[in-house]
Design a protein around this motif. Structure first.
Motif, mmCIF file in Angstrom:
data_model
loop_
_atom_site.group_PDB
_atom_site.id
_atom_site.type_symbol
_atom_site.label_atom_id
_atom_site.label_comp_id
_atom_site.label_asym_id
_atom_site.label_seq_id
_atom_site.Cartn_x
_atom_site.Cartn_y
_atom_site.Cartn_z
ATOM 1 N N LYS A 38 8.055 5.692 -6.300
ATOM 2 C CA LYS A 38 9.143 4.726 -6.551
ATOM 3 C C LYS A 38 8.624 3.290 -6.532
ATOM 4 C CE LYS A 38 13.284 7.207 -5.233
ATOM 5 N NZ LYS A 38 13.396 8.129 -4.113
ATOM 6 N N GLN A 39 7.345 3.124 -6.147
ATOM 7 C CA GLN A 39 6.809 1.766 -5.993
ATOM 8 C C GLN A 39 6.310 1.213 -7.333
ATOM 9 O OE1 GLN A 39 3.454 1.536 -3.407
ATOM 10 N NE2 GLN A 39 3.508 -0.695 -3.303
ATOM 11 N N ASP A 40 6.969 0.142 -7.780
ATOM 12 C CA ASP A 40 6.608 -0.542 -9.022
ATOM 13 C C ASP A 40 5.453 -1.486 -8.702
ATOM 14 O OD1 ASP A 40 7.398 -0.499 -11.572
ATOM 15 O OD2 ASP A 40 9.108 -1.873 -11.343
ATOM 16 N N PRO A 43 -1.363 -11.468 -2.573
ATOM 17 C CA PRO A 43 -1.480 -10.956 -1.208
ATOM 18 C C PRO A 43 -2.030 -9.524 -1.175
ATOM 19 C CG PRO A 43 0.754 -11.752 -1.675
ATOM 20 C CD PRO A 43 0.018 -11.735 -2.965
ATOM 21 N N ASN A 44 -2.395 -9.036 0.011
ATOM 22 C CA ASN A 44 -2.847 -7.652 0.166
ATOM 23 C C ASN A 44 -1.782 -6.708 -0.386
ATOM 24 O OD1 ASN A 44 -4.159 -8.735 3.214
ATOM 25 N ND2 ASN A 44 -5.390 -7.886 1.585
ATOM 26 N N GLY A 45 -2.225 -5.732 -1.136
ATOM 27 C CA GLY A 45 -1.296 -4.720 -1.643
ATOM 28 C C GLY A 45 -0.493 -5.161 -2.857
ATOM 29 N N SER A 46 -0.833 -6.323 -3.445
ATOM 30 C CA SER A 46 -0.051 -6.808 -4.589
ATOM 31 C C SER A 46 -0.451 -6.124 -5.895
ATOM 32 C CB SER A 46 -0.179 -8.328 -4.720
ATOM 33 O OG SER A 46 -1.531 -8.678 -4.878
ATOM 34 N N GLY A 47 -1.532 -5.347 -5.880
ATOM 35 C CA GLY A 47 -1.888 -4.584 -7.080
ATOM 36 C C GLY A 47 -3.103 -5.105 -7.835
ATOM 37 N N LYS A 48 -3.888 -5.980 -7.187
ATOM 38 C CA LYS A 48 -5.062 -6.549 -7.869
ATOM 39 C C LYS A 48 -6.068 -5.441 -8.249
ATOM 40 C CE LYS A 48 -6.014 -9.221 -4.361
ATOM 41 N NZ LYS A 48 -4.934 -8.856 -3.434
ATOM 42 N N SER A 49 -6.412 -4.606 -7.252
ATOM 43 C CA SER A 49 -7.400 -3.549 -7.538
ATOM 44 C C SER A 49 -6.848 -2.569 -8.559
ATOM 45 C CB SER A 49 -7.778 -2.800 -6.262
ATOM 46 O OG SER A 49 -8.365 -3.693 -5.357
ATOM 47 N N THR A 50 -5.558 -2.264 -8.457
ATOM 48 C CA THR A 50 -4.950 -1.349 -9.438
ATOM 49 C C THR A 50 -5.110 -1.925 -10.844
ATOM 50 O OG1 THR A 50 -3.363 -0.654 -7.769
ATOM 51 C CG2 THR A 50 -2.802 -0.152 -10.059
ATOM 52 N N LEU A 51 -4.843 -3.226 -10.999
ATOM 53 C CA LEU A 51 -4.961 -3.857 -12.321
ATOM 54 C C LEU A 51 -6.416 -3.820 -12.810
ATOM 55 C CD1 LEU A 51 -3.814 -5.441 -14.690
ATOM 56 C CD2 LEU A 51 -3.975 -7.538 -13.339
HETATM 57 N N1 ATP Z 1 -3.616 6.039 -5.685
HETATM 58 C C1 ATP Z 1 -2.538 5.487 -5.134
HETATM 59 N N2 ATP Z 1 -1.482 6.209 -4.758
HETATM 60 C C2 ATP Z 1 -0.377 5.641 -4.234
HETATM 61 N N3 ATP Z 1 -0.239 4.312 -4.019
HETATM 62 C C3 ATP Z 1 -1.266 3.527 -4.348
HETATM 63 C C4 ATP Z 1 -2.474 4.056 -4.922
HETATM 64 N N4 ATP Z 1 -3.320 3.006 -5.170
HETATM 65 C C5 ATP Z 1 -2.679 1.894 -4.764
HETATM 66 N N5 ATP Z 1 -1.457 2.195 -4.274
HETATM 67 C C6 ATP Z 1 -0.463 1.228 -3.754
HETATM 68 O O1 ATP Z 1 -0.312 0.205 -4.719
HETATM 69 C C7 ATP Z 1 -0.192 -1.069 -4.106
HETATM 70 C C8 ATP Z 1 -1.246 -2.012 -4.656
HETATM 71 O O2 ATP Z 1 -2.525 -1.620 -4.180
HETATM 72 P P1 ATP Z 1 -3.867 -2.381 -4.605
HETATM 73 O O3 ATP Z 1 -4.997 -1.734 -3.871
HETATM 74 O O4 ATP Z 1 -3.940 -2.431 -6.077
HETATM 75 O O5 ATP Z 1 -3.582 -3.849 -4.029
HETATM 76 P P2 ATP Z 1 -4.571 -5.088 -3.841
HETATM 77 O O6 ATP Z 1 -3.821 -6.280 -4.320
HETATM 78 O O7 ATP Z 1 -5.890 -4.792 -4.456
HETATM 79 O O8 ATP Z 1 -4.700 -5.148 -2.261
HETATM 80 P P3 ATP Z 1 -5.904 -5.714 -1.325
HETATM 81 O O9 ATP Z 1 -5.912 -7.187 -1.471
HETATM 82 O O10 ATP Z 1 -5.445 -5.284 0.031
HETATM 83 O O11 ATP Z 1 -7.165 -5.027 -1.761
HETATM 84 C C9 ATP Z 1 -0.307 -0.827 -2.600
HETATM 85 O O12 ATP Z 1 0.993 -0.780 -2.046
HETATM 86 C C10 ATP Z 1 -0.961 0.530 -2.507
HETATM 87 O O13 ATP Z 1 -0.545 1.206 -1.339
#
Ligand code: ATP
Length: 295
Positions: free
Chosen positions: A14-16, A36-44
């Motif tokens: 459910k997390q966008d 901030p931490n968890g904002s999705g940078k690594s995902t992007l």
């Molecule tokens: N494989 C996954 N399954 C479920 N949730 C995920 C997965 N990967 C990331 N998330 C969630 O997506 C959100 C973004 O995570 P991400 O690692 O992209 O953030 P970030 O901005 O890189 O954080 P940080 O600065 O702490 O490294 C977080 O809430 C994380 O818990």
């Protein structure tokens, strides 16, 4: 076009996490990704590097879809140190990349000399400090001289000397024609390497150029603040704050000369002045608040 990210969205359950992210890198330069931490940078970054599949959207690297099988030769992605094998040496890691990228030993040694890893390449990664691992990751990322370099937190764990070396390296690579996209929590370092920042907030991107004139203020101390206020208003130069004899002005497109001429023309003396350029940290605080800045 070095990189085009078009309409990328990604949810986990459910997390966008990312919502309709669009931006481009047209030419060599340095673009920072901040949030901030968890904002999705690594995902992007993982989506750009084709390690994570987006729900929607397209990424093209140097004009080609990032999903094409040989795209890994065109760009490099530096992830965190969990991708390293503790029981292998630094040289083993570089040799693996050299084999895949069809590079030779001279390429490995040149990159290692440049980054400063040459002295410990024959040691196992289990003996490396955090900073040495970081430098090995950087060597692995630059060994194939990519046109596009994507770096996730490249300054993590580096002492000031090595952070300065990495900063200079980024600036050199930019001059050599590399496009760099980096995520970092170190806002002071970002200010030193670039004014182009992507802020990630609530899954959406805010693209800012922190070197634009809207980020530049002048604080003037004048002998007659009332007359100065009138003179500046007539000249179309906005005043954002007035405290006693101090006026804070944002000249926008107007040059500082025009500002002085407007005052001088009415016989107002400027007793003191200071130029203030807001940086990544000020903008970060404005967007995310004090608490986020302490993350
Ligand atoms: N494989 C996954 N399954 C479920 N949730 C995920 C997965 N990967 C990331 N998330 C969630 O997506 C959100 C973004 O995570 P991400 O690692 O992209 O953030 P970030 O901005 O890189 O954080 P940080 O600065 O702490 O490294 C977080 O809430 C994380 O818990």
């Amino acid at each position: 076009m070095m990189l085009s990210v078009e309409g990328i969205s990604k949810s986990y359950g459910k997390q966008d996490v990312l919502h309709d992210i669009t931006f481009t890198i047209k030419e060599p330069g340095i673009l920072a990704l901040v949030g901030p931490n968890g904002s999705g940078k690594s995902t992007l970054l993982n989506i750009i590097a084709n390690l994570v599949k987006p729900d929607r959207g397209e990424v093209t690297v140097l004009g080609r879809p990032n999903r094409e099988p040989d795209m890994f030769r065109k760009f490099s992605y530096m992830q965190d140190n969990t991708v390293l094998y503790e029981y292998l040496t630094g040289y083993d890691h570089l040799q693996f990349i050299a084999a895949v990228q069809q590079l030779d030993k001279d390429d490995i040694l040149a990159a290692a000399e440049r980054i400063g890893t040459a002295g410990y390449l024959d040691k196992k990664v289990s003996n490396y400090s955090l900073g040495m691992k970081q430098q090995l990751l950087l060597t692995m990322a630059v060994v194939n001289k990519p046109k596009l370099l994507i770096l996730d937190e490249p300054l993590n764990g580096l002492d000031p000397t090595n952070a300065i070396k990495v900063r200079n390296l980024l600036l050199e690579l930019k001059e050599e024609g590399t496009a760099i996209l980096l995520s970092s929590h170190n806002l002071a370092e970002i200010d030193r390497v670039t004014g182009d920042v992507l802020f990630l907030k609530d899954g959406r991107l805010l693209k800012e150029n922190l070197k634009t004139l809207e980020q530049t203020f002048y604080v003037l101390t004048v002998d007659d603040p009332e007359a100065a206020e009138t003179a500046l208003r007539l000249a179309g130069i906005p005043i954002t704050e007035k405290t006693g004899a101090k006026l804070t002005v944002t000249p926008g497109d107007a040059s500082i000369n025009r500002l002085f001429l407007a005052l001088d023309g009415r016989g107002i003396a400027v007793l003191d002045w200071e130029k203030i350029v807001l940086g990544a940290e000020d903008r970060y605080r404005a967007l995310f608040g004090e608490q986020a800045a302490k993350d």
